[in-house]
Write a protein that holds these residues in place. Structure first.
Motif, PDB file in Angstrom:
ATOM      1  N   GLY A   1      -0.752   4.919   0.105  1.00 19.69           N
ATOM      2  CA  GLY A   1      -2.148   4.856  -0.295  1.00 19.69           C
ATOM      3  C   GLY A   1      -2.459   5.584  -1.589  1.00 19.69           C
ATOM      4  O   GLY A   1      -3.577   5.525  -2.088  1.00 19.69           O
ATOM      5  N   TYR A   2      -1.460   6.249  -2.183  1.00 19.14           N
ATOM      6  CA  TYR A   2      -1.711   7.057  -3.381  1.00 19.14           C
ATOM      7  C   TYR A   2      -2.118   6.196  -4.574  1.00 19.14           C
ATOM      8  O   TYR A   2      -3.102   6.494  -5.267  1.00 19.14           O
ATOM      9  CB  TYR A   2      -0.479   7.885  -3.714  1.00 19.14           C
ATOM     10  CG  TYR A   2      -0.607   8.709  -4.981  1.00 19.14           C
ATOM     11  CD1 TYR A   2      -1.522   9.752  -5.069  1.00 19.14           C
ATOM     12  CD2 TYR A   2       0.180   8.444  -6.097  1.00 19.14           C
ATOM     13  CE1 TYR A   2      -1.654  10.506  -6.226  1.00 19.14           C
ATOM     14  CE2 TYR A   2       0.071   9.201  -7.261  1.00 19.14           C
ATOM     15  CZ  TYR A   2      -0.845  10.225  -7.320  1.00 19.14           C
ATOM     16  OH  TYR A   2      -0.971  10.969  -8.469  1.00 19.14           O
ATOM     17  N   MET A   3      -1.378   5.120  -4.831  1.00 22.40           N
ATOM     18  CA  MET A   3      -1.725   4.267  -5.961  1.00 22.40           C
ATOM     19  C   MET A   3      -3.093   3.634  -5.745  1.00 22.40           C
ATOM     20  O   MET A   3      -3.885   3.514  -6.685  1.00 22.40           O
ATOM     21  CB  MET A   3      -0.651   3.194  -6.167  1.00 22.40           C
ATOM     22  CG  MET A   3      -0.847   2.361  -7.429  1.00 22.40           C
ATOM     23  SD  MET A   3      -0.657   3.367  -8.926  1.00 22.40           S
ATOM     24  CE  MET A   3      -0.672   2.086 -10.198  1.00 22.40           C
ATOM     25  N   ALA A   4      -3.390   3.259  -4.498  1.00 19.76           N
ATOM     26  CA  ALA A   4      -4.712   2.709  -4.204  1.00 19.76           C
ATOM     27  C   ALA A   4      -5.811   3.724  -4.513  1.00 19.76           C
ATOM     28  O   ALA A   4      -6.878   3.368  -5.031  1.00 19.76           O
ATOM     29  CB  ALA A   4      -4.792   2.273  -2.740  1.00 19.76           C
ATOM     30  N   ALA A   5      -5.562   4.994  -4.215  1.00 23.23           N
ATOM     31  CA  ALA A   5      -6.546   6.045  -4.505  1.00 23.23           C
ATOM     32  C   ALA A   5      -6.759   6.201  -6.004  1.00 23.23           C
ATOM     33  O   ALA A   5      -7.896   6.378  -6.464  1.00 23.23           O
ATOM     34  CB  ALA A   5      -6.091   7.364  -3.887  1.00 23.23           C
TER      35      ALA A   5
ATOM     36  N   VAL B   1      -7.932  -6.965 -11.543  1.00 22.24           N
ATOM     37  CA  VAL B   1      -6.649  -6.253 -11.643  1.00 22.24           C
ATOM     38  C   VAL B   1      -5.833  -6.552 -10.389  1.00 22.24           C
ATOM     39  O   VAL B   1      -6.367  -6.526  -9.277  1.00 22.24           O
ATOM     40  CB  VAL B   1      -6.863  -4.725 -11.770  1.00 22.24           C
ATOM     41  CG1 VAL B   1      -5.541  -3.971 -11.643  1.00 22.24           C
ATOM     42  CG2 VAL B   1      -7.541  -4.386 -13.088  1.00 22.24           C
ATOM     43  N   ILE B   2      -4.550  -6.857 -10.585  1.00 15.94           N
ATOM     44  CA  ILE B   2      -3.608  -6.989  -9.476  1.00 15.94           C
ATOM     45  C   ILE B   2      -2.397  -6.116  -9.778  1.00 15.94           C
ATOM     46  O   ILE B   2      -1.858  -6.160 -10.886  1.00 15.94           O
ATOM     47  CB  ILE B   2      -3.161  -8.452  -9.254  1.00 15.94           C
ATOM     48  CG1 ILE B   2      -4.373  -9.338  -8.909  1.00 15.94           C
ATOM     49  CG2 ILE B   2      -2.112  -8.536  -8.150  1.00 15.94           C
ATOM     50  CD1 ILE B   2      -4.047 -10.811  -8.759  1.00 15.94           C
ATOM     51  N   VAL B   3      -1.987  -5.319  -8.800  1.00 17.41           N
ATOM     52  CA  VAL B   3      -0.824  -4.449  -8.942  1.00 17.41           C
ATOM     53  C   VAL B   3       0.172  -4.799  -7.845  1.00 17.41           C
ATOM     54  O   VAL B   3      -0.187  -4.823  -6.666  1.00 17.41           O
ATOM     55  CB  VAL B   3      -1.199  -2.957  -8.820  1.00 17.41           C
ATOM     56  CG1 VAL B   3       0.026  -2.080  -9.031  1.00 17.41           C
ATOM     57  CG2 VAL B   3      -2.295  -2.591  -9.796  1.00 17.41           C
ATOM     58  N   VAL B   4       1.407  -5.058  -8.231  1.00 14.10           N
ATOM     59  CA  VAL B   4       2.477  -5.295  -7.264  1.00 14.10           C
ATOM     60  C   VAL B   4       3.320  -4.021  -7.205  1.00 14.10           C
ATOM     61  O   VAL B   4       4.007  -3.687  -8.171  1.00 14.10           O
ATOM     62  CB  VAL B   4       3.336  -6.510  -7.659  1.00 14.10           C
ATOM     63  CG1 VAL B   4       4.405  -6.760  -6.606  1.00 14.10           C
ATOM     64  CG2 VAL B   4       2.459  -7.749  -7.837  1.00 14.10           C
ATOM     65  N   SER B   5       3.226  -3.298  -6.105  1.00 18.18           N
ATOM     66  CA  SER B   5       3.884  -1.987  -5.995  1.00 18.18           C
ATOM     67  C   SER B   5       5.301  -2.120  -5.432  1.00 18.18           C
ATOM     68  O   SER B   5       5.651  -1.578  -4.382  1.00 18.18           O
ATOM     69  CB  SER B   5       3.038  -1.043  -5.124  1.00 18.18           C
ATOM     70  OG  SER B   5       1.846  -0.714  -5.792  1.00 18.18           O
TER      71      SER B   5
ATOM     72  N   ASP C   1      -1.586   2.039   8.751  1.00 21.25           N
ATOM     73  CA  ASP C   1      -2.370   3.038   9.482  1.00 21.25           C
ATOM     74  C   ASP C   1      -2.296   4.401   8.804  1.00 21.25           C
ATOM     75  O   ASP C   1      -3.314   5.108   8.683  1.00 21.25           O
ATOM     76  CB  ASP C   1      -1.858   3.152  10.920  1.00 21.25           C
ATOM     77  CG  ASP C   1      -2.224   1.945  11.776  1.00 21.25           C
ATOM     78  OD1 ASP C   1      -3.113   1.169  11.365  1.00 21.25           O
ATOM     79  OD2 ASP C   1      -1.611   1.776  12.840  1.00 21.25           O
ATOM     80  N   ALA C   2      -1.093   4.786   8.371  1.00 20.82           N
ATOM     81  CA  ALA C   2      -0.924   6.086   7.700  1.00 20.82           C
ATOM     82  C   ALA C   2      -1.699   6.120   6.391  1.00 20.82           C
ATOM     83  O   ALA C   2      -2.332   7.131   6.055  1.00 20.82           O
ATOM     84  CB  ALA C   2       0.556   6.366   7.457  1.00 20.82           C
ATOM     85  N   ALA C   3      -1.661   5.025   5.639  1.00 21.18           N
ATOM     86  CA  ALA C   3      -2.387   4.973   4.367  1.00 21.18           C
ATOM     87  C   ALA C   3      -3.890   5.080   4.592  1.00 21.18           C
ATOM     88  O   ALA C   3      -4.597   5.792   3.866  1.00 21.18           O
ATOM     89  CB  ALA C   3      -2.046   3.686   3.623  1.00 21.18           C
ATOM     90  N   ARG C   4      -4.392   4.382   5.612  1.00 24.82           N
ATOM     91  CA  ARG C   4      -5.829   4.482   5.918  1.00 24.82           C
ATOM     92  C   ARG C   4      -6.216   5.925   6.226  1.00 24.82           C
ATOM     93  O   ARG C   4      -7.250   6.430   5.767  1.00 24.82           O
ATOM     94  CB  ARG C   4      -6.188   3.587   7.108  1.00 24.82           C
ATOM     95  CG  ARG C   4      -6.130   2.109   6.825  1.00 24.82           C
ATOM     96  CD  ARG C   4      -6.674   1.292   7.997  1.00 24.82           C
ATOM     97  NE  ARG C   4      -6.315  -0.115   7.846  1.00 24.82           N
ATOM     98  CZ  ARG C   4      -5.329  -0.720   8.497  1.00 24.82           C
ATOM     99  NH1 ARG C   4      -4.607  -0.031   9.382  1.00 24.82           N
ATOM    100  NH2 ARG C   4      -5.070  -1.992   8.295  1.00 24.82           N
ATOM    101  N   ALA C   5      -5.364   6.603   7.008  1.00 24.18           N
ATOM    102  CA  ALA C   5      -5.648   7.998   7.360  1.00 24.18           C
ATOM    103  C   ALA C   5      -5.617   8.890   6.121  1.00 24.18           C
ATOM    104  O   ALA C   5      -6.476   9.766   5.940  1.00 24.18           O
ATOM    105  CB  ALA C   5      -4.648   8.491   8.396  1.00 24.18           C
TER     106      ALA C   5
ATOM    107  N   THR D   1       0.817  -1.221   0.000  1.00 24.35           N
ATOM    108  CA  THR D   1       0.000   0.000   0.000  1.00 24.35           C
ATOM    109  C   THR D   1       0.847   1.265   0.000  1.00 24.35           C
ATOM    110  O   THR D   1       0.489   2.245  -0.661  1.00 24.35           O
ATOM    111  CB  THR D   1      -0.913   0.022   1.246  1.00 24.35           C
ATOM    112  OG1 THR D   1      -1.596  -1.217   1.361  1.00 24.35           O
ATOM    113  CG2 THR D   1      -1.912   1.154   1.169  1.00 24.35           C
ATOM    114  N   GLY D   2       1.949   1.244   0.766  1.00 26.22           N
ATOM    115  CA  GLY D   2       2.756   2.452   0.890  1.00 26.22           C
ATOM    116  C   GLY D   2       1.942   3.590   1.476  1.00 26.22           C
ATOM    117  O   GLY D   2       1.324   3.475   2.530  1.00 26.22           O
TER     118      GLY D   2
END
Length: 217
Positions: free
Chosen positions: A89-93, A146-150, A113-117, A86-87
């Motif tokens: 969360g930007y790519m998830a967004a 779709v699957i993304v490996v970041s 936790d940071a990504a969720r926030a 997730t890192g």
């Protein structure tokens, strides 16, 4: 710093030259505010052509890499998506803005936790961030469109390929530094996959991928 000018420059000077020409992807980069997913200490570098440290040895990938992968995946509104790593969360967004729902797996609890926030502040409601090791994917919610490996992997594990539905696409950077290549794998029939090499790049190894003996990545 003029944020909107910096965003425009990122798109025109970094992302377009990397053959990202899909107008929907380019428009999305104006809508999803990258600076809202960057640690405060690096906010002035949000639009730089570089990987941004997130802490715990992890980084956000360079904007051009994220944008190119997003374009090649050709996400549709009905797509169910799995992200490994997730890192911020930007790519998830970005994925969530184009697809139906994203499950994003992050092995490091503080980053999860940071990504969720970050996602909550950005008003992104269709992402589930799970604190989990993504090495085996997320079979309880499979199959995915779709699957993304970041992060980079030595090879794409069979466990992930099995979680693609027919017609599904997987994007990952494969190889070992200094020789890596972004690949797009499409499931064309049950157990049958077509792989296209997209571009050469070097990105950090997926968190945990190099640490486990016998690890499939």
């Amino acid at each position: 710093m003029n944020i909107e000018q910096a965003r425009f420059n990122m798109i025109e000077q970094q992302i377009r030259p990397w053959e990202v020409l899909d107008p929907q992807v380019l428009d999305l980069l104006f809508v999803v505010k990258r600076e809202d997913f960057v640690p405060a200490a690096y906010r002035n570098l949000a639009f730089a052509d570089m990987e941004i440290p997130l802490g715990e040895g992890q980084v956000m990938l360079a904007p051009r890499v994220e944008a190119r992968l997003l374009q090649e995946l050709a996400v549709r509104k009905s797509d169910r998506i799995l992200e490994i790593g997730t890192g911020s969360g930007y790519m998830a967004a970005l994925l969530a803005a184009r697809g139906e729902h994203v499950v994003s797996l992050e092995v490091r609890p503080a980053l999860a936790d940071a990504a969720r926030a970050n996602l909550q502040r950005a008003g992104v409601a269709n992402v589930s961030v799970e604190t989990a090791d993504g090495s085996r994917g997320w079979p309880q919610r499979a199959p995915f469109d779709v699957i993304v490996v970041s992060g980079a992997v030595a090879e794409i594990p069979q466990e992930l390929l099995k979680q693609l539905r027919v017609g599904g696409r997987l994007a990952a950077v494969v190889g070992s530094a200094p020789v890596m290549e972004a690949q797009l794998v499409t499931c064309v029939a049950d157990g049958v996959f077509n792989t296209v090499n997209l571009f050469e790049t070097v990105v950090p190894t997926l968190d945990g991928a190099a640490a486990k003996p016998g690890f499939a990545f």
